[in-house]
Design a protein around this motif. Structure first.
Motif, PDB file in Angstrom:
ATOM      1  N   THR A 148       0.831  -1.199   0.000  1.00 22.43           N
ATOM      2  CA  THR A 148       0.000   0.000   0.000  1.00 22.43           C
ATOM      3  C   THR A 148       0.867   1.250   0.000  1.00 22.43           C
ATOM      4  OG1 THR A 148      -1.778   1.165   1.157  1.00 22.43           O
ATOM      5  CG2 THR A 148      -0.204  -0.024   2.518  1.00 22.43           C
ATOM      6  N   MET A 149       0.445   2.269  -0.739  1.00 25.20           N
ATOM      7  CA  MET A 149       1.189   3.520  -0.818  1.00 25.20           C
ATOM      8  C   MET A 149       0.541   4.613   0.023  1.00 25.20           C
ATOM      9  SD  MET A 149       2.854   5.266  -4.184  1.00 25.20           S
ATOM     10  CE  MET A 149       4.290   4.180  -4.069  1.00 25.20           C
ATOM     11  N   GLY A 150      -0.669   4.372   0.468  1.00 25.56           N
ATOM     12  CA  GLY A 150      -1.346   5.375   1.274  1.00 25.56           C
ATOM     13  C   GLY A 150      -2.379   4.746   2.161  1.00 25.56           C
ATOM     14  N   ALA A 151      -3.411   5.507   2.463  1.00 25.76           N
ATOM     15  CA  ALA A 151      -4.404   5.049   3.423  1.00 25.76           C
ATOM     16  C   ALA A 151      -5.357   4.018   2.856  1.00 25.76           C
ATOM     17  CB  ALA A 151      -5.195   6.249   3.936  1.00 25.76           C
ATOM     18  N   GLU A 152      -5.524   3.982   1.517  1.00 30.45           N
ATOM     19  CA  GLU A 152      -6.504   3.079   0.926  1.00 30.45           C
ATOM     20  C   GLU A 152      -5.868   1.744   0.558  1.00 30.45           C
ATOM     21  OE1 GLU A 152      -9.985   2.893  -2.499  1.00 30.45           O
ATOM     22  OE2 GLU A 152      -8.681   4.632  -2.382  1.00 30.45           O
ATOM     23  N   ARG A 153      -6.342   0.687   1.168  1.00 29.45           N
ATOM     24  CA  ARG A 153      -5.844  -0.656   0.848  1.00 29.45           C
ATOM     25  C   ARG A 153      -6.669  -1.213  -0.303  1.00 29.45           C
ATOM     26  NH1 ARG A 153      -5.306  -6.018   4.832  1.00 29.45           N
ATOM     27  NH2 ARG A 153      -4.601  -7.443   3.159  1.00 29.45           N
ATOM     28  N   ILE A 154      -6.042  -1.407  -1.443  1.00 33.47           N
ATOM     29  CA  ILE A 154      -6.727  -1.975  -2.597  1.00 33.47           C
ATOM     30  C   ILE A 154      -5.875  -3.090  -3.181  1.00 33.47           C
ATOM     31  CG2 ILE A 154      -7.906   0.194  -3.160  1.00 33.47           C
ATOM     32  CD1 ILE A 154      -5.931   0.514  -5.473  1.00 33.47           C
ATOM     33  N   SER A 155      -6.529  -3.988  -3.903  1.00 27.93           N
ATOM     34  CA  SER A 155      -5.842  -5.130  -4.492  1.00 27.93           C
ATOM     35  C   SER A 155      -6.512  -5.465  -5.820  1.00 27.93           C
ATOM     36  CB  SER A 155      -5.899  -6.332  -3.542  1.00 27.93           C
ATOM     37  OG  SER A 155      -5.050  -7.378  -3.987  1.00 27.93           O
ATOM     38  N   PRO A 156      -6.096  -4.812  -6.901  1.00 29.70           N
ATOM     39  CA  PRO A 156      -6.794  -4.940  -8.180  1.00 29.70           C
ATOM     40  C   PRO A 156      -6.387  -6.166  -8.980  1.00 29.70           C
ATOM     41  CG  PRO A 156      -4.986  -3.427  -8.411  1.00 29.70           C
ATOM     42  CD  PRO A 156      -4.995  -3.852  -6.972  1.00 29.70           C
ATOM     43  N   CYS A 157      -7.095  -6.357 -10.073  1.00 31.27           N
ATOM     44  CA  CYS A 157      -6.745  -7.364 -11.075  1.00 31.27           C
ATOM     45  C   CYS A 157      -6.338  -6.631 -12.337  1.00 31.27           C
ATOM     46  CB  CYS A 157      -7.938  -8.273 -11.348  1.00 31.27           C
ATOM     47  SG  CYS A 157      -7.678  -9.467 -12.677  1.00 31.27           S
ATOM     48  N   TYR A 158      -5.171  -6.944 -12.881  1.00 34.16           N
ATOM     49  CA  TYR A 158      -4.669  -6.254 -14.069  1.00 34.16           C
ATOM     50  C   TYR A 158      -5.047  -6.961 -15.370  1.00 34.16           C
ATOM     51  CZ  TYR A 158      -1.410  -3.907 -10.811  1.00 34.16           C
ATOM     52  OH  TYR A 158      -0.849  -3.179  -9.787  1.00 34.16           O
ATOM     53  N   GLY A 159      -5.450  -8.214 -15.277  1.00 34.16           N
ATOM     54  CA  GLY A 159      -5.690  -8.982 -16.490  1.00 34.16           C
ATOM     55  C   GLY A 159      -7.124  -9.462 -16.659  1.00 34.16           C
ATOM     56  N   ALA A 160      -7.557 -10.401 -15.764  1.00 36.74           N
ATOM     57  CA  ALA A 160      -8.852 -11.064 -15.915  1.00 36.74           C
ATOM     58  C   ALA A 160      -8.984 -11.633 -17.326  1.00 36.74           C
ATOM     59  CB  ALA A 160     -10.005 -10.112 -15.609  1.00 36.74           C
ATOM     60  N   THR A 161      -7.948 -12.365 -17.740  1.00 42.48           N
ATOM     61  CA  THR A 161      -7.893 -12.914 -19.087  1.00 42.48           C
ATOM     62  C   THR A 161      -9.057 -13.858 -19.348  1.00 42.48           C
ATOM     63  OG1 THR A 161      -5.489 -12.804 -19.024  1.00 42.48           O
ATOM     64  CG2 THR A 161      -6.474 -14.200 -20.717  1.00 42.48           C
ATOM     65  N   GLY A 162      -9.771 -13.601 -20.422  1.00 39.75           N
ATOM     66  CA  GLY A 162     -10.920 -14.424 -20.744  1.00 39.75           C
ATOM     67  C   GLY A 162     -11.332 -14.273 -22.184  1.00 39.75           C
ATOM     68  N   TYR A 163     -12.629 -14.299 -22.449  1.00 42.75           N
ATOM     69  CA  TYR A 163     -13.123 -14.295 -23.834  1.00 42.75           C
ATOM     70  C   TYR A 163     -14.349 -13.398 -23.973  1.00 42.75           C
ATOM     71  CZ  TYR A 163      -9.834 -17.941 -24.976  1.00 42.75           C
ATOM     72  OH  TYR A 163      -8.674 -18.630 -25.191  1.00 42.75           O
ATOM     73  N   TRP A 164     -14.520 -12.862 -25.205  1.00 38.93           N
ATOM     74  CA  TRP A 164     -15.692 -12.067 -25.558  1.00 38.93           C
ATOM     75  C   TRP A 164     -16.159 -12.489 -26.944  1.00 38.93           C
ATOM     76  CZ3 TRP A 164     -15.078  -8.445 -29.681  1.00 38.93           C
ATOM     77  CH2 TRP A 164     -13.746  -8.163 -30.048  1.00 38.93           C
ATOM     78  N   ILE A 165     -17.420 -12.188 -27.243  1.00 40.12           N
ATOM     79  CA  ILE A 165     -18.023 -12.566 -28.525  1.00 40.12           C
ATOM     80  C   ILE A 165     -18.207 -11.309 -29.373  1.00 40.12           C
ATOM     81  CG2 ILE A 165     -20.063 -13.550 -29.651  1.00 40.12           C
ATOM     82  CD1 ILE A 165     -20.540 -15.197 -27.104  1.00 40.12           C
ATOM     83  N   PRO A 166     -17.612 -11.253 -30.552  1.00 41.36           N
ATOM     84  CA  PRO A 166     -17.798 -10.083 -31.411  1.00 41.36           C
ATOM     85  C   PRO A 166     -19.246  -9.933 -31.873  1.00 41.36           C
ATOM     86  CG  PRO A 166     -15.845 -11.321 -32.082  1.00 41.36           C
ATOM     87  CD  PRO A 166     -16.607 -12.183 -31.109  1.00 41.36           C
ATOM     88  N   LYS A 167     -19.704  -8.705 -31.960  1.00 42.65           N
ATOM     89  CA  LYS A 167     -21.031  -8.458 -32.521  1.00 42.65           C
ATOM     90  C   LYS A 167     -21.122  -8.988 -33.947  1.00 42.65           C
ATOM     91  CE  LYS A 167     -23.277  -4.524 -30.296  1.00 42.65           C
ATOM     92  NZ  LYS A 167     -23.793  -3.149 -30.510  1.00 42.65           N
ATOM     93  N   ALA A 168     -20.001  -8.912 -34.674  1.00 42.72           N
ATOM     94  CA  ALA A 168     -20.005  -9.297 -36.079  1.00 42.72           C
ATOM     95  C   ALA A 168     -19.982 -10.799 -36.298  1.00 42.72           C
ATOM     96  CB  ALA A 168     -18.815  -8.653 -36.796  1.00 42.72           C
ATOM     97  N   SER A 169     -19.890 -11.577 -35.223  1.00 41.43           N
ATOM     98  CA  SER A 169     -19.976 -13.028 -35.370  1.00 41.43           C
ATOM     99  C   SER A 169     -21.320 -13.418 -35.961  1.00 41.43           C
ATOM    100  CB  SER A 169     -19.806 -13.700 -33.996  1.00 41.43           C
ATOM    101  OG  SER A 169     -20.283 -15.033 -34.018  1.00 41.43           O
TER     102      SER A 169
END
Length: 454
Positions: free
Chosen positions: A318-339
Motif C-alpha cells: 500500500t502507498m497510502g491510506a486506501e488498501r486496494i488489491s486490483p486485477c490487471y488482467g482477468a484474461t478471458g473471452y468475448w463474442i464479437p457483434k459481427a460473429s
C-alpha cells in the motif's frame, strides 16, 4: 507460460503514429463490425457457419486434443486462429469475424465496447444454468462497461480465471539468508518498506547482481503505477478517462518510488532488463527474492517441491491510506457483434467458463476460478498451496475495479514509459520533470484516440 501485459518495448524514440497504431486499428475494426453486425445472420441462419466456430485463442488454452473434445461435447466444428490484433482487425473488416476472442478484461473492455465490437451478454447470462449471477466472482466486473465507468453496465465477457495481480510472492530461504523478517501474510507492507526489504535482499558481487531483491515490473509499468496512485488515494485517469495526470501529489509519489527502485538496481527495469523475459526463471533458480505476481504464479511454484516449501504469498503493498488489491488482467473471452454464430459461440463460452474445463483449470491452481462455487476445487495439498489460498481469499475483500481508458491500448502507454524512463533513471530527472513529459505525450495519444471513437 502466462502472457505478460507489459512486454518490454524498445526505448528508442517512438513516433506518435506508431503508438497510435492500436487505436487506429481499433477504429477501423469498429467501422467494419458496425456494418457487419447489421446484416449478420444468427446462428443457424442463412449464410452458413452454424456448425463451424472460429475462435481466436492460444494453443495452450485450446490444444488440438482439447478442440476435439470440445467438438464432441458441443457438436460443432471449431477452427482456432492465433491471437493477433492485426488479424482480428482484418477478419472484422472482411466479414469473417471470429466467433470467440481472447482478451484482457481489465484493460480491453472499455476499448472494444467503445468501438461497438463486443456483444453484450446479459441476456445469455440470465438464462444460463452454468454461469449464475450470484456465483460469478466480483472480479468479473472488469468485463462490464456502461460507456463511462468500468465495472458498471452490461457484461461483455468473462475471465477464464484471475489473480489479484498486485500481490507478491517471496522466498523465505533468501529472507533467512539475508536476515530479513518475513512480510505479514495478513497486513500489507508499505511500498517504502517493500523497497527497503528489496535492497537488503539484493546480493551483488561488484557490479554483478547474483540475487535481485524485488521485481516490481509486475504485468506492466503503467498498470503498476496506476495501482500505486490509487492506493495513495488518487487516480491517474481523469473522471472521463480522457487524460492522465502524473503531476498530482499521488502521481509524483508513485513516480518517485519507481525512480528510487530502478536507480537502486535491486530489480528489473528498463535499464536492468530481465533477460529471461518474465519472473519465473530467476525466481525458480533463487536469483529473485520477491516477485510482483498474483496467485497464478503458484501454479509454477507447486511443480518445484523444494521451492514450494519456502515460497509464500503476501498481500498487495500500500502507498497510502486506501488498501486496494486490483486485477490487471482477468484474461478471458468475448463474442464479437459481427460473429454470425452468437448462440453457438455462447454455447462454447458457457461450457469453457462453467463446465468441465473450468473445473480442471481450478484444480491446476494457475488462477482463481471465475465461479465462486469452484473455489473448492483449488489445490490445498501442500502447506504452500494452503497458505497462498488463505492469503488470496483474505485479499478478496480489497478488490477494486480500476477503470481503464477506452481511448488507447495499455501497450501504447507502456511504450511512452519505456521511451522516457531509461534516461530519467540514468540521469537526474525528478518525478516532477518526468511527470510533465509523460503527461504531454500520453495526453496527446488519448486526445487522438478520443477523436477516433466519437
Amino acid at each position: 507460460m502466462r502472457e505478460s501485459l507489459g512486454t518490454a518495448l524498445s526505448s528508442k524514440a517512438l513516433t506518435r503514429r506508431n503508438l497510435m497504431r492500436g487505436t487506429a486499428v481499433g477504429a477501423a475494426a469498429a467501422a467494419g463490425a458496425g456494418a457487419l453486425s447489421a446484416c449478420a445472420p444468427s446462428a443457424g441462419g442463412e449464410g452458413g457457419g452454424k456448425n463451424t466456430l472460429t475462435i481466436m485463442a492460444p494453443e495452450n488454452e485450446f490444444s488440438p486434443e482439447f478442440l476435439k473434445n470440445a467438438e464432441k461435447e458441443l457438436g460443432v466444428t471449431i477452427k482456432r486462429v492465433e491471437v493477433d490484433p492485426t488479424k482480428l482487425t482484418a477478419m472484422l473488416a472482411s466479414g469473417t469475424a471470429p466467433d470467440l476472442v481472447r482478451g484482457l478484461g481489465a484493460v480491453e473492455t472499455p476499448y472494444v465496447v467503445s468501438r461497438d465490437l463486443a456483444l453484450p451478454l446479459d441476456d445469455y447470462f440470465a438464462k444460463s444454468e452454468l454461469l449464475k449471477e450470484d456465483d460469478i466472482d466480483p472480479v468479473n466486473d472488469v468485463w462490464r462497461f456502461d460507456g463511462s465507468v468500468q465495472g458498471q453496465g452490461p457484461r461483455y465477457g468473462m475471465a477464464k480465471d484471475y489473480s489479484q495481480d498486485a500481490m507478491f510472492w517471496y522466498n523465505t530461504a533468501l529472507f533467512d539468508a539475508a536476515g530479513v523478517a518475513y512480510p505479514s501474510e495478513t497486513e500489507p507492507v508499505t511500498y517504502d518498506a517493500w523497497l527497503d526489504m528489496g535492497k537488503r535482499l539484493t546480493q551483488k558481487d561488484g557490479d554483478t547482481v547474483s540475487v535481485y531483491g524485488l521485481s516490481a515490473g509486475g504485468l506492466g509499468l503503467f498498470l503498476g503505477l496506476t495501482n500505486m496512485v490509487a492506493s495513495a488515494g488518487g487516480s491517474l485517469f481523469s473522471d472521463d478517462l480522457g487524460t492522465v495526470d502524473f503531476s498530482s501529489p499521488e502521481g509524483q509519489q508513485a513516480l518517485a518510488w519507481y525512480l528510487e527502485y530502478a536507480r537502486a538496481r535491486v530489480g528489473f527495469s528498463p535499464v536492468e532488463p530481465n533477460a529471461d523475459g518474465w519472473d519465473w526463471p530467476p525466481y525458480q533458480t533463487s536469483r529473485l527474492a520477491m516477485s510482483w505476481s498474483g496467485y497464478w504464479f503458484g501454479g509454477a511454484i507447486a511443480a518445484e517441491a523444494g521451492l514450494a516449501e519456502t515460497s509464500r504469498l503476501a498481500p498487495a503493498p500500500t502507498m497510502g491510506a486506501e488498501r486496494i488489491s486490483p486485477c490487471y488482467g482477468a484474461t478471458g473471452y468475448w463474442i464479437p457483434k459481427a460473429s454470425k454464430n452468437h448462440d453457438a459461440a455462447w454455447q462454447l463460452f458457457e461450457w469453457f467458463m462453467g463446465g468441465d474445463p473450468a473445473k480442471e483449470r481450478a484444480a491446476g491452481g494457475w488462477g482463481m476460478p471465475s465461479l465462486m462455487s469452484l473455489r473448492a476445487d483449488l489445490p490445498t495439498g501442500t502447506a504452500a498451496q494452503a497458505q497462498a489460498l488463505a492469503t488470496q481469499e483474505a485479499e478478496a475483500e480489497y478488490f477494486k475495479v480500476l477503470s481503464f481508458t477506452p481511448y488507447v491500448k495499455v501497450e501504447a502507454l507502456d511504450a511512452v514509459l519505456n521511451q522516457y524512463l531509461p534516461d530519467a533513471i540514468d540521469g537526474d530527472a525528478t518525478a516532477a520533470s518526468l511527470a510533465d513529459t509523460l503527461n504531454t505525450d500520453m495526453n496527446a495519444l488519448l486526445a487522438e484516440g478520443k477523436e477516433l471513437v466519437k
